[in-house]
Design a protein around this motif. Structure first.
Motif, PDB file in Angstrom:
ATOM      1  N   PRO A   1     130.461  70.446 102.437  1.00 40.59           N
ATOM      2  CA  PRO A   1     130.061  69.191 103.095  1.00 40.59           C
ATOM      3  C   PRO A   1     129.908  69.291 104.598  1.00 40.59           C
ATOM      4  CG  PRO A   1     132.329  69.076 102.284  1.00 40.59           C
ATOM      5  CD  PRO A   1     131.733  70.319 101.709  1.00 40.59           C
ATOM      6  N   ASP A   2     130.759  70.078 105.273  1.00 41.29           N
ATOM      7  CA  ASP A   2     130.650  70.174 106.734  1.00 41.29           C
ATOM      8  C   ASP A   2     129.355  70.874 107.138  1.00 41.29           C
ATOM      9  OD1 ASP A   2     133.067  68.904 106.978  1.00 41.29           O
ATOM     10  OD2 ASP A   2     134.230  70.742 107.286  1.00 41.29           O
ATOM     11  N   LEU A   3     129.017  71.974 106.446  1.00 38.79           N
ATOM     12  CA  LEU A   3     127.782  72.676 106.748  1.00 38.79           C
ATOM     13  C   LEU A   3     126.573  71.807 106.407  1.00 38.79           C
ATOM     14  CD1 LEU A   3     126.150  75.121 107.603  1.00 38.79           C
ATOM     15  CD2 LEU A   3     126.514  76.106 105.323  1.00 38.79           C
ATOM     16  N   THR A   4     126.650  71.106 105.289  1.00 37.32           N
ATOM     17  CA  THR A   4     125.551  70.225 104.895  1.00 37.32           C
ATOM     18  C   THR A   4     125.317  69.144 105.943  1.00 37.32           C
ATOM     19  OG1 THR A   4     126.003  70.599 102.548  1.00 37.32           O
ATOM     20  CG2 THR A   4     124.735  68.633 103.117  1.00 37.32           C
ATOM     21  N   SER A   5     126.388  68.525 106.391  1.00 38.49           N
ATOM     22  CA  SER A   5     126.269  67.474 107.404  1.00 38.49           C
ATOM     23  C   SER A   5     125.671  68.033 108.694  1.00 38.49           C
ATOM     24  CB  SER A   5     127.640  66.857 107.671  1.00 38.49           C
ATOM     25  OG  SER A   5     127.568  65.900 108.703  1.00 38.49           O
ATOM     26  N   PHE A   6     126.126  69.213 109.077  1.00 29.37           N
ATOM     27  CA  PHE A   6     125.631  69.835 110.301  1.00 29.37           C
ATOM     28  C   PHE A   6     124.123  70.076 110.204  1.00 29.37           C
ATOM     29  CE2 PHE A   6     124.361  73.515 112.747  1.00 29.37           C
ATOM     30  CZ  PHE A   6     124.894  73.254 113.997  1.00 29.37           C
ATOM     31  N   ILE A   7     123.681  70.652 109.105  1.00 29.10           N
ATOM     32  CA  ILE A   7     122.256  70.974 108.943  1.00 29.10           C
ATOM     33  C   ILE A   7     121.409  69.706 108.926  1.00 29.10           C
ATOM     34  CG2 ILE A   7     120.568  71.858 107.268  1.00 29.10           C
ATOM     35  CD1 ILE A   7     122.622  74.089 106.654  1.00 29.10           C
ATOM     36  N   MET A   8     121.873  68.692 108.214  1.00 24.11           N
ATOM     37  CA  MET A   8     121.092  67.463 108.134  1.00 24.11           C
ATOM     38  C   MET A   8     120.987  66.761 109.484  1.00 24.11           C
ATOM     39  SD  MET A   8     120.176  67.836 105.119  1.00 24.11           S
ATOM     40  CE  MET A   8     119.164  66.372 105.010  1.00 24.11           C
ATOM     41  N   ASN A   9     121.956  66.999 110.362  1.00 22.25           N
ATOM     42  CA  ASN A   9     121.956  66.357 111.680  1.00 22.25           C
ATOM     43  C   ASN A   9     121.234  67.172 112.755  1.00 22.25           C
ATOM     44  OD1 ASN A   9     123.356  63.956 111.028  1.00 22.25           O
ATOM     45  ND2 ASN A   9     125.315  65.044 111.086  1.00 22.25           N
ATOM     46  N   THR A  10     120.995  68.450 112.501  1.00 20.25           N
ATOM     47  CA  THR A  10     120.415  69.301 113.551  1.00 20.25           C
ATOM     48  C   THR A  10     119.032  69.856 113.215  1.00 20.25           C
ATOM     49  OG1 THR A  10     121.600  71.235 112.667  1.00 20.25           O
ATOM     50  CG2 THR A  10     122.650  70.026 114.490  1.00 20.25           C
ATOM     51  N   LEU A  11     118.691  69.964 111.931  1.00 21.84           N
ATOM     52  CA  LEU A  11     117.397  70.531 111.553  1.00 21.84           C
ATOM     53  C   LEU A  11     116.452  69.428 111.088  1.00 21.84           C
ATOM     54  CD1 LEU A  11     118.208  73.821 109.585  1.00 21.84           C
ATOM     55  CD2 LEU A  11     117.774  73.522 112.025  1.00 21.84           C
ATOM     56  N   PRO A  12     115.322  69.279 111.737  1.00 23.41           N
ATOM     57  CA  PRO A  12     114.353  68.266 111.301  1.00 23.41           C
ATOM     58  C   PRO A  12     113.628  68.729 110.031  1.00 23.41           C
ATOM     59  CG  PRO A  12     113.497  69.503 113.169  1.00 23.41           C
ATOM     60  CD  PRO A  12     114.897  69.978 112.960  1.00 23.41           C
ATOM     61  N   PRO A  13     113.261  67.818 109.165  1.00 18.90           N
ATOM     62  CA  PRO A  13     112.540  68.207 107.947  1.00 18.90           C
ATOM     63  C   PRO A  13     111.119  68.661 108.277  1.00 18.90           C
ATOM     64  CG  PRO A  13     112.613  65.828 108.130  1.00 18.90           C
ATOM     65  CD  PRO A  13     113.478  66.356 109.244  1.00 18.90           C
ATOM     66  N   PRO A  14     110.518  69.503 107.438  1.00 16.73           N
ATOM     67  CA  PRO A  14     109.170  70.007 107.722  1.00 16.73           C
ATOM     68  C   PRO A  14     108.071  69.064 107.234  1.00 16.73           C
ATOM     69  CG  PRO A  14     110.019  71.086 105.773  1.00 16.73           C
ATOM     70  CD  PRO A  14     111.125  70.181 106.267  1.00 16.73           C
ATOM     71  N   ASN A  15     108.086  67.842 107.762  1.00 10.47           N
ATOM     72  CA  ASN A  15     107.009  66.912 107.409  1.00 10.47           C
ATOM     73  C   ASN A  15     105.734  67.330 108.150  1.00 10.47           C
ATOM     74  OD1 ASN A  15     107.197  65.847 110.078  1.00 10.47           O
ATOM     75  ND2 ASN A  15     108.853  64.488 109.436  1.00 10.47           N
ATOM     76  N   PRO A  16     104.584  66.766 107.790  1.00 17.26           N
ATOM     77  CA  PRO A  16     103.326  67.194 108.425  1.00 17.26           C
ATOM     78  C   PRO A  16     103.351  67.117 109.947  1.00 17.26           C
ATOM     79  CG  PRO A  16     102.847  65.899 106.474  1.00 17.26           C
ATOM     80  CD  PRO A  16     104.339  65.818 106.677  1.00 17.26           C
ATOM     81  N   GLU A  17     103.970  66.067 110.483  1.00 18.03           N
ATOM     82  CA  GLU A  17     104.030  65.927 111.940  1.00 18.03           C
ATOM     83  C   GLU A  17     104.798  67.084 112.572  1.00 18.03           C
ATOM     84  OE1 GLU A  17     105.680  62.796 115.345  1.00 18.03           O
ATOM     85  OE2 GLU A  17     105.919  62.339 113.212  1.00 18.03           O
ATOM     86  N   ASN A  18     105.935  67.450 111.972  1.00 17.43           N
ATOM     87  CA  ASN A  18     106.743  68.527 112.544  1.00 17.43           C
ATOM     88  C   ASN A  18     106.071  69.889 112.371  1.00 17.43           C
ATOM     89  OD1 ASN A  18     108.762  66.865 113.513  1.00 17.43           O
ATOM     90  ND2 ASN A  18     109.958  66.956 111.617  1.00 17.43           N
ATOM     91  N   LEU A  19     105.401  70.093 111.271  1.00 19.77           N
ATOM     92  CA  LEU A  19     104.673  71.350 111.095  1.00 19.77           C
ATOM     93  C   LEU A  19     103.533  71.464 112.100  1.00 19.77           C
ATOM     94  CD1 LEU A  19     104.557  71.659 107.193  1.00 19.77           C
ATOM     95  CD2 LEU A  19     105.974  72.974 108.782  1.00 19.77           C
ATOM     96  N   ASP A  20     102.898  70.345 112.420  1.00 23.26           N
ATOM     97  CA  ASP A  20     101.843  70.357 113.438  1.00 23.26           C
ATOM     98  C   ASP A  20     102.409  70.737 114.808  1.00 23.26           C
ATOM     99  OD1 ASP A  20      99.805  69.751 111.697  1.00 23.26           O
ATOM    100  OD2 ASP A  20      99.811  67.597 112.130  1.00 23.26           O
ATOM    101  N   LYS A  21     103.637  70.303 115.082  1.00 24.60           N
ATOM    102  CA  LYS A  21     104.268  70.681 116.354  1.00 24.60           C
ATOM    103  C   LYS A  21     104.473  72.190 116.426  1.00 24.60           C
ATOM    104  CE  LYS A  21     106.708  66.296 117.058  1.00 24.60           C
ATOM    105  NZ  LYS A  21     108.038  65.613 117.074  1.00 24.60           N
TER     106      LYS A  21
END
Length: 333
Positions: free
Chosen positions: A309-329
């Motif tokens: 749970p701690d690693l999961t929470s960390f990743i969800m709070n620090t890594l943005p999902p690869p939606n089309p907008e973020n992939l374009d960036k």
């Protein structure tokens, strides 16, 4: 004519291959180049791997010789120039799993079974000498590429070193918690590095390539590389069948295998997020971004299975999902 072409020609002439035909072959994610040499019905492969950008050839040579000695199909070394960064190696053909299964999808179950059996066989072998350890600390370090390349160039904000250190420690701790056999691992055991050789028998029916980063590490690492291939999907049914078969062949608990695969998968997929972003941004290989949504999905599934749970929470709070907008960036970075 550039110097590298001249050096390539000189190597072929010195080794007596200058009268063979030469044609480009598809490369990999590295700066290495490959060429098929041909003379009548005979073929071989020229590897052009400049030492400055690709590193020394010794790991490839040593591991190839080790794999052959252990009864696996790896390219035989036919000529070499260690200083110049050239090898002529056995041609194992064109039937990479990835391309073969586009043409003959009905082979998937059978060829993946053989690939799995190779991993089981490798567990029983004494690892080659002088191969580096893929330590929990190294794996933690590499997982942080997801922050320094993937997240950094989506957010546009400089990396927070405290967060980098946290992720390293989370991942290293999770890998250390695995009580798995330490074995030789290929480190890129997936469908673009496995060739189907049906004319051979048993475990020699799968040709192994691109293993120069081979290391000593946890046995679940290559298993998750096979099951969670960044470049192609395998069905849930096949994945479950392979996990069950692996448990049968090794005697390991299915539950522990799944946990090991999930934890190794978290590390591997975090690293791949960073590597693929870097390949696009630094090396202008933007097509690697197309694979990132699949890698993200693997990561989410592994987090759910691993129970961290701690690693999961960390990743969800620090890594943005690869939606089309973020992939374009990432594409425009």
């Amino acid at each position: 004519m550039n110097n590298r072409i001249q050096e390539r020609r000189r190597f072929l002439e010195e080794k007596g291959w200058n009268d063979w035909g030469i044609a480009n072959l598809a490369g990999d994610a590295s700066p290495r180049k490959y060429f098929r040499l041909s003379s009548g019905s005979k073929t071989a492969v020229l590897m052009d791997a400049p030492i400055g950008s690709c590193g020394p050839l010794d790991p490839f040579i040593d591991i190839s010789e080790y794999l052959i000695e252990q009864g696996f199909s790896s390219p035989k070394i036919m000529a070499k120039d260690i200083t110049g960064g050239f090898l002529i190696i056995e041609d194992l053909g064109d039937d990479l799993f990835s391309s073969l299964l586009v043409k003959q999808p009905e082979l998937e179950y059978d060829i993946y079974q053989v690939a799995l059996e190779i991993l089981v066989a490798l567990r029983q072998k004494v690892p080659p000498p002088h191969v580096p350890a893929y330590t929990p600390e190294t794996q933690g370090e590499l997982s942080a590429l997801s922050l320094t390349w993937y997240a950094r160039y989506i957010s546009g904000v400089e990396v927070n070193e405290r967060e980098v250190n946290q992720l390293r420690d989370f991942v290293a701790g999770a890998i250390s918690s695995l009580n798995e056999r330490q074995v030789f691992i290929h480190r890129d055991y997936h469908a673009e590095n496995l060739l189907w050789l049906p004319e051979r028998s048993d475990q020699e029916r799968v040709g192994l390539i691109d293993f120069q980063d081979g290391s000593i590490g946890q046995s679940s690492y290559d298993l998750v590389s096979l099951l969670e291939d960044a470049r192609r999907d395998i069905s849930t049914t096949l994945k479950e069948d392979l996990l069950y078969r692996y448990s049968e062949l090794t005697g390991d608990s299915l539950a522990l295998i799944k946990k090991g695969v999930a934890i190794s998968g978290i590390q591997r997929n975090l690293r791949i997020l960073g590597v693929f972003a870097r390949l696009s941004i630094r090396d202008s290989k933007s097509w690697y971004l197309d694979y990132i949504p699949r890698v993200w999905d693997y990561l989410m599934g592994d987090l759910e299975t691993a129970g961290l749970p701690d690693l999961t929470s960390f990743i969800m709070n620090t890594l943005p999902p690869p939606n089309p907008e973020n992939l374009d960036k990432l594409r425009s970075a």
